[in-house]
Design a protein around this motif. Structure first.
Motif: not given
Length: 434
Positions: A377, A380, A409, A413-414, A416-417
């Motif tokens: 993340p 990214f 973003m 993403l962090s 979600i992970l």
């Protein structure tokens, strides 16, 4: 914490005043320009912003989280608003339509923040924003701010090349402020930011002249909903609402990082109060065309460099800033502060925020598998930060502001992970990645 002397309190309050000013000035000016508001409306918005931010800082210091954290215009909101205005210009949608939808989304996000604080739903948010997510956020925020202030301290000519005299002056000011912060003793080191701004302002005026004033000496007639009246342009309303929820990470990360610096945890009541104050202020801000607020995690950079943790100077500095907004000629004078000078000094102050991000990772150990929960993340988000917004022009306009924002973003993403992967199963004791 030992009680501050009167002289230290006075200088620390002035330092907070300049810090709040340097972080606030550009936001209402740039947003007013993006919405093509008249100079008279922009001038009133600027003064309203000073009053609003000053009162917000005092409220949080006295009744909210009660830490020395500036409450200011959210960078996340600021970036989204400017992006939407830019997208509107290319799509043909009117600015009042975009602005009215933003007003609706911001208002609903503020209502949710009040509900979260009022009904003690903060633990639910904390399940999403884990310590790892907060660390990713702090790193991304520090990188984004450093990039903003680095570009801001440079001067460019009309053909896009660097104006060397001004840019080299900014670099010299960065070096001077850094040396004072590192080598200075006692109060000299504590007031490196204040000294940097005053000395930089004086010498810039001597070498390059003064900036043109923003005239704020006219009447103080408020314009309600200057961005546009509330509407239900669903795509923009939804984008704004999601951004509002993500913006609440500032309330969690800033307070948690401050707890580490102060060495104690605040009460649940104060934590909840900070959410309620931020939510109420966000709701009110929409009426006057102001970018919503949040606690500034970047304030930790100033606290780290000055080592003055007492909240009294922040409260006094905030109230002085609010009073300044009531005096038109005074606001006009302070708008002559060169933007490059403010950015150069803040560049130094915010380097300390990177140190706060590093400290948040002290207890973490990674191996070749678990490193992905942090590196993916973070890198990214940084990668997106270094792409031009034009790269995302092929996406639908309504999602462009979200997907082109590296901070948002990377944060998504962090989350979600952290929610989808059980990283504990991949941990290998004694095999931390070097």
């Amino acid at each position: 914490m030992s009680k501050l002397s009167t002289s230290t309190t006075i200088f620390a309050s002035l330092q907070w005043l300049f810090f709040i000013f340097a972080n606030t000035l550009v936001v209402p000016l740039s947003v007013g320009t993006a919405f093509h508001l008249s100079p008279a409306v922009i001038a009133v918005t600027l003064r309203t912003s000073f009053i609003f931010i000053g009162i917000a800082c005092a409220l949080q210091g006295m009744y909210g989280h009660r830490f020395s954290l500036m409450e200011g215009h959210s960078g996340l909101w600021w970036g989204l608003i400017l992006s939407l205005c830019s997208a509107a210009a290319s799509s043909g949608m009117s600015y009042t339509r975009v602005g009215g939808a933003l007003v609706t989304g911001i208002f609903f996000a503020g209502v949710v923040a009040v509900i979260i604080g009022g009904f003690n739903l903060i633990p639910l948010l904390q399940k999403l924003f884990t310590p790892m997510v907060m660390s990713v956020y702090l790193f991304l925020l520090s990188i984004e701010l450093i990039l903003i202030f680095f570009k801001g301290m440079l001067q460019f000519t009309s053909n896009g090349s660097m104006d060397l005299p001004v840019s080299l002056f900014s670099l010299a000011l960065v070096i001077m402020t850094s040396v004072i912060s590192i080598k200075g003793k006692g109060m000299i080191s504590n007031f490196a930011v204040l000294i940097g701004i005053i000395v930089g302002w004086i010498f810039y005026s001597f070498f390059f002249g003064t900036n043109q004033q923003v005239s704020t000496t006219g009447g103080f007639t408020l314009t309600l909903f200057p961005w546009g009246k509330p509407n239900l342009e669903i795509g923009i309303v939804l984008t704004a609402f999601i951004t509002g929820l993500l913006n609440l990470t500032n309330n969690i990360s800033s307070v948690k990082a401050a707890e580490g610096l102060y060495g104690y945890s605040i009460s649940k009541k104060n934590f909840r109060s900070s959410f309620i104050i931020t939510g109420l202020l966000s709701m009110v801000s929409t009426v006057f065309g102001l970018v919503p607020n949040c606690p500034y995690a970047s304030s930790l950079g100033l606290l780290e460099s000055t080592r003055i943790l007492e909240r009294k100077p922040l409260i006094i500095g905030g109230l002085l800033f609010a009073v300044m907004g009531l005096v038109g000629p005074l606001v006009s004078f302070f708008t002559t502060l060169p933007v490059t000078v403010g950015n150069a000094v803040l560049f130094v102050a915010y380097m300390q925020l990177f140190g706060t991000a590093v400290k948040s990772m002290k207890s973490q150990q990674f191996n070749s598998k678990t490193i992905f929960r942090f590196a993916m993340p973070l890198l990214f988000g940084v990668s997106i930060m270094n792409l031009s917004p034009a790269v995302f022009s092929s996406f639908p306009m309504l999602i462009q502001p979200l997907i082109s924002n590296g901070l948002i973003m990377g944060l998504i993403l962090s989350i979600i992970l952290e929610m989808s992967v059980k990283w504990e199963g991949f941990e290998e004791v004694g095999e931390a990645t070097r």
